[in-house]
Design a protein around this motif. Sequence first.
Motif, short mmCIF file in Angstrom:
data_model
loop_
_atom_site.label_atom_id
_atom_site.label_comp_id
_atom_site.label_asym_id
_atom_site.label_seq_id
_atom_site.Cartn_x
_atom_site.Cartn_y
_atom_site.Cartn_z
N THR A 15 2.55 1.63 -3.42
CA THR A 15 1.60 2.03 -4.47
C THR A 15 1.24 3.50 -4.35
OG1 THR A 15 0.64 -0.17 -4.34
CG2 THR A 15 -0.68 1.46 -5.46
N THR A 16 1.02 3.96 -3.11
CA THR A 16 0.45 5.31 -2.93
C THR A 16 1.50 6.36 -2.58
OG1 THR A 16 0.10 4.92 -0.56
CG2 THR A 16 -1.69 4.30 -2.05
N GLY A 17 2.66 5.94 -2.12
CA GLY A 17 3.67 6.90 -1.65
C GLY A 17 3.26 7.53 -0.33
N GLN A 18 2.26 6.99 0.34
CA GLN A 18 1.82 7.57 1.62
C GLN A 18 2.26 6.69 2.79
OE1 GLN A 18 -2.25 8.74 2.08
NE2 GLN A 18 -2.38 9.64 0.04
N PHE A 19 2.64 7.34 3.90
CA PHE A 19 3.04 6.62 5.11
C PHE A 19 1.80 6.38 5.97
CE2 PHE A 19 4.96 6.92 9.54
CZ PHE A 19 5.41 5.61 9.54
N THR A 20 1.62 5.14 6.37
CA THR A 20 0.41 4.79 7.13
C THR A 20 0.61 4.87 8.65
OG1 THR A 20 1.13 2.49 7.18
CG2 THR A 20 -0.33 3.13 5.36
N GLY A 21 1.86 5.12 9.05
CA GLY A 21 2.14 5.14 10.49
C GLY A 21 2.38 3.74 11.05
N TYR A 22 2.46 2.74 10.16
CA TYR A 22 2.67 1.36 10.66
C TYR A 22 4.08 1.19 11.17
CZ TYR A 22 3.09 -3.72 10.75
OH TYR A 22 3.31 -5.03 11.13
N LYS A 23 4.19 0.68 12.40
CA LYS A 23 5.50 0.39 12.99
C LYS A 23 5.40 -0.96 13.67
CE LYS A 23 5.44 4.36 15.36
NZ LYS A 23 5.79 5.44 16.26
N LEU B 216 0.83 -1.21 0.00
CA LEU B 216 0.00 0.00 0.00
C LEU B 216 0.86 1.26 0.00
CD1 LEU B 216 -2.93 1.13 0.21
CD2 LEU B 216 -2.66 1.07 2.70
N GLU B 217 1.92 1.26 0.81
CA GLU B 217 2.77 2.44 0.88
C GLU B 217 3.55 2.63 -0.43
OE1 GLU B 217 5.06 2.27 4.52
OE2 GLU B 217 3.33 2.87 5.74
N SER C 223 -6.43 7.21 4.65
CA SER C 223 -6.02 8.13 3.60
C SER C 223 -5.26 7.37 2.49
CB SER C 223 -5.15 9.23 4.22
OG SER C 223 -4.48 9.92 3.23
N ALA C 224 -4.37 6.46 2.89
CA ALA C 224 -3.63 5.68 1.90
C ALA C 224 -4.57 4.74 1.12
CB ALA C 224 -2.52 4.88 2.58
#
Length: 346
Positions: free
Chosen positions: A79-87, A76-77, A158-159
Amino acid sequence: MSTYTVIGGGIAGASIAYHLAKTGNSVTVYDRYDKGQATTASAGIICPWVSQRRNKKWYRLVQEGARYYPDFIQELEETTGQFTGYKRNGAICLFKDERIQQLAYERISAKQDGSPEMGDVYKLTKAEVKEMHPHLTDCYPAVFVEGGGQIRGESLLSALKEGISLHGGKWIQQAIKPEEAEGTVIYAAGAWAGEYYQTPLVRHQRAELLHLKLDDAYQSKETPVVMGLGPMYIVGTDHNQFAIGTTHEDTEDFSIAPSEENQQYLHHEAMRYFPETTIQDQFMAVGLRPFTRDSLPYIGWTADHIFSVNGLGSTGLTAGPVIGREVAAYLTDKETVLNLEDYAYL
Ligand SMILES: Cc1cc2nc3c(=O)[nH]c(=O)nc-3n(C[C@H](O)[C@H](O)[C@H](O)COP(=O)(O)OP(=O)(O)OC[C@H]3O[C@@H](n4cnc5c(N)ncnc54)[C@H](O)[C@@H]3O)c2cc1C
């Protein structure tokens, strides 16, 4: 290619829409973004193995959910270039004393065999807890679970929205009249279910989290999720900032005005876990968790062309992505990993 209308854009609806759009289907999501949407309010902890719940169908779902997370987020990150905050920052699980710590260690580590994604599991002394999370009290010993992690609900949505759009789907920020829905309807309305279609009975629980900031003198490193005593947990949200929760209030009300009493209770709990630093309250996040029978998510047909997904309860961010993958596979006649009949109990 088939046509789908998804009603509800929390993690359930958004994830199903993303997986359907990714495989070339025509998808439109309608989301009213009601105040109290659970996904945005969520703490986002992904650590199902430490729960004492014994329901096997629920456990298979959340275990598979946690297993799917790293690959799902990477894709997902990218594909979208967005950070999901997943850690995948690990989880410190605190216990009252060393006897309970030992019992918990045996219970949790026994799950490692079927769940390599848990990573290492080991005991921490009170001093080791403090070393790993310098803000935290040194009153309790702990069990550390390396595979524990957290996600930011709002960033994930958002992602997913961006991913759906990149795969040719549409996201419309409003309600839809049921008669306007095209193709198969996926009804994933969270606490607001039952307005349009017959669904399994969904009740909801109001849950509050206190977001707070600690005194800057304690420059902290990246800290693991903390599973405190009883139902309390703490997640890091930013530099020296945390969210502590949660409250559980069965209600029929949809109000999301924060309660002063709950804020005081959570502030008091925060003082217990962060005894050596000044705590500044920032804001209260309030969400409505949807529950179905036996607190087991419902995933299945509820009428001709109406497929309902609801009741994700207190582990919906953990299960949401894999529910999306599995429902998309099921609806497009591909093989599923989970037996979805386990969740179609109407
Ligand atoms: C405070 C809190 C902490 C939590 N912590 C965790 C955690 O640490 N880990 C974890 O795994 N889970 C956690 N959860 C649980 C998780 O957040 C929920 O299970 C999950 O978000 C539910 O997702 P959902 O999509 O079913 O519902 P929601 O996220 O509530 O989404 C439903 C959406 O449907 C929309 N909708 C409803 N009716 C219509 C309509 N007619 N037309 C258009 N749109 C409509 C609503 O506006 C809403 O946007 C937490 C929940 C809360 C509240």
